[in-house]
Enzyme design. Structure first.
Site, PDB file in Angstrom:
ATOM      1  N   LYS A   1      41.829  36.429  32.015  1.00 26.17           N
ATOM      2  CA  LYS A   1      41.792  36.985  33.375  1.00 26.17           C
ATOM      3  C   LYS A   1      41.162  35.953  34.296  1.00 26.17           C
ATOM      4  O   LYS A   1      40.016  35.542  34.102  1.00 26.17           O
ATOM      5  CB  LYS A   1      40.981  38.282  33.388  1.00 26.17           C
ATOM      6  CG  LYS A   1      40.830  38.853  34.796  1.00 26.17           C
ATOM      7  CD  LYS A   1      40.234  40.237  34.795  1.00 26.17           C
ATOM      8  CE  LYS A   1      40.067  40.750  36.212  1.00 26.17           C
ATOM      9  NZ  LYS A   1      39.561  42.119  36.234  1.00 26.17           N
TER      10      LYS A   1
ATOM     11  N   LYS B   1      46.371  37.736  33.276  1.00 27.38           N
ATOM     12  CA  LYS B   1      46.312  38.328  34.602  1.00 27.38           C
ATOM     13  C   LYS B   1      45.804  37.301  35.608  1.00 27.38           C
ATOM     14  O   LYS B   1      44.867  36.587  35.273  1.00 27.38           O
ATOM     15  CB  LYS B   1      45.349  39.519  34.524  1.00 27.38           C
ATOM     16  CG  LYS B   1      45.135  40.258  35.803  1.00 27.38           C
ATOM     17  CD  LYS B   1      44.095  41.318  35.597  1.00 27.38           C
ATOM     18  CE  LYS B   1      43.813  41.981  36.917  1.00 27.38           C
ATOM     19  NZ  LYS B   1      42.698  42.868  36.850  1.00 27.38           N
TER      20      LYS B   1
HETATM   21  C1  PBG Z   1      38.152  45.332  37.615  1.00 31.91           C
HETATM   22  C2  PBG Z   1      39.586  45.030  37.794  1.00 31.91           C
HETATM   23  C3  PBG Z   1      40.180  44.286  38.820  1.00 31.91           C
HETATM   24  C4  PBG Z   1      41.552  44.413  38.640  1.00 31.91           C
HETATM   25  C5  PBG Z   1      41.756  45.180  37.508  1.00 31.91           C
HETATM   26  N1  PBG Z   1      40.523  45.547  36.992  1.00 31.91           N
HETATM   27  C6  PBG Z   1      39.591  43.572  39.969  1.00 31.91           C
HETATM   28  C7  PBG Z   1      38.650  42.487  39.736  1.00 31.91           C
HETATM   29  O1  PBG Z   1      38.451  42.007  38.612  1.00 31.91           O
HETATM   30  O2  PBG Z   1      38.013  42.094  40.709  1.00 31.91           O
HETATM   31  C8  PBG Z   1      42.590  43.827  39.556  1.00 31.91           C
HETATM   32  C9  PBG Z   1      43.906  44.517  39.565  1.00 31.91           C
HETATM   33  C10 PBG Z   1      44.759  44.206  40.730  1.00 31.91           C
HETATM   34  O3  PBG Z   1      44.443  43.365  41.605  1.00 31.91           O
HETATM   35  O4  PBG Z   1      45.829  44.826  40.798  1.00 31.91           O
HETATM   36  N2  PBG Z   1      37.448  44.589  36.717  1.00 31.91           N
END
Ligand code: PBG
Length: 329
Positions: A196, A254
């Site tokens: 991520k 992601k």
């Molecule tokens: C939270 C999380 C996030 C997303 C999914 N889980 C945001 C982040 O890490 O700041 C992002 C999903 C999206 O942008 O569609 N940990």
């Protein structure tokens, strides 16, 4: 060699193109993210995500029935937590009657066979908008992991099929797996957000949940000490391999589109299912360009999602899941 080989023969009609097509997306590829809020009768459109909504539990019931009928049989739950329930350690995340726990039960009561996955991270519960506990300008790792493991147990207890840790703390998959085993939740799966990246594409999601890091002294202003640097590739493989060793059933990359090189690389490297999250900013870009009449919405949606699958995605989390069903007719 030309003219013995003319590649255009295999493109010469719709029928032959359909016959030799390598990648076909289908409803079962999709995981539908859902945003849940407190209250009754609420269906609020998210400003930066046109045609996507925050739902109260009663509307969640309706939505889940509709998804099921459309052939969308997996959901990924997120909750928007009121400010007064937020603190530094995300203690509301462990409330047995909290919004997430109620949402899990609501989905399972409505559609027992719906696959329910839950976001595991502190950010929607954190008064600082971080995925872990903040102390002296740092995000604490091991202390945060303890909360994430307890949170996972709480979701499993409420009926979640999979927990999906999205926090990027080190060692959380092992701690969560051990906690689930200890508590007897041996069949609860883990979908790990393994690679991520610290991405600007999460902006609209943070609007949806009001979960952006706060701008105050001694609180890191972004997530770059735990989410990955988007310049890196080897690190993605290392993160993913470690998560598999620690017990992840599904690994995730992601965001989606900008990271399809990573998706393919990981797909070639590992033998567990690979998920890809086409994130909120990717959704917003398509919606905005289509609204201006600059892009053909449906065509771009299908092209992007097919590309994600072609890159190696076995599971696709996407805000376009319902659009895809509509487009495929
Ligand atoms: C939270 C999380 C996030 C997303 C999914 N889980 C945001 C982040 O890490 O700041 C992002 C999903 C999206 O942008 O569609 N940990």
């Amino acid at each position: 060699m030309y003219p013995l080989i003319r590649n255009r023969r295999l493109r010469s009609s719709e029928a032959v193109r359909n016959m030799v097509r390598e990648t076909i997306i289908s409803p079962s590829d999709f995981l539908v993210p859902l945003f849940v809020v407190e209250g009754k009768g609420i269906k609020e459109e998210i400003a930066s995500m046109p045609n996507y909504y925050r739902l109260s539990l009663d509307n969640l019931t309706k939505e889940v029935k509709e998804l099921w009928k459309m052939g969308l049989h997996s959901v990924l739950l997120f909750v928007k937590v009121p400010d007064n329930l937020k603190d530094n350690s995300g203690s509301e995340a462990l409330n047995e009657n909290g919004l997430m726990q109620m949402a899990i039960k609501t989905v399972k009561n409505t559609c027992p066979d719906m696959l329910v996955m839950t976001d595991v991270a502190l950010d929607p519960y954190s008064s600082y908008g971080h995925d872990g506990i903040v102390s002296n300008g740092q995000i604490l790792n091991d202390e945060s992991v303890e909360v994430l493991a307890e949170m996972s147990i709480s979701h499993a207890k409420a009926g979640a099929d999979f927990v999906a840790p999205s926090d990027m703390m080190d060692g959380r998959i092992l701690s969560i797996r051990e906690a689930l085993e200890d508590e007897g939740y041996i069949n609860t799966g883990i979908m790990a957000y393994s690679a991520k990246y610290a991405s600007a594409f999460y902006g609209p999601f943070r609007d949806a949940l009001d979960s952006a890091p706060v701008d105050i002294k001694n609180v890191p202003k972004d997530k770059s000490t735990y989410q990955m640097d988007f310049a890196n590739r080897f690190e993605a493989i290392r993160e993913t391999q470690m998560d598999i060793e620690e017990g992840a059933d599904i690994v995730m990359v992601k965001p989606g589109l900008c990271y399809l090189d990573i998706v393919r690389e990981i797909k070639n490297e590992v033998d567990v299912p690979v998920a890809v999250y086409q994130v909120s900013g990717e959704y917003a870009m398509v919606k905005a360009a289509a609204e201006k009449g600059w892009l053909n919405h449906d065509a771009v949606v299908m092209e992007q999602l097919t590309a994600i699958k072609r890159a190696g995605a076995n599971v696709i989390a996407s805000y376009f899941a319902k659009d895809v069903i509509r487009i495929m007719g």
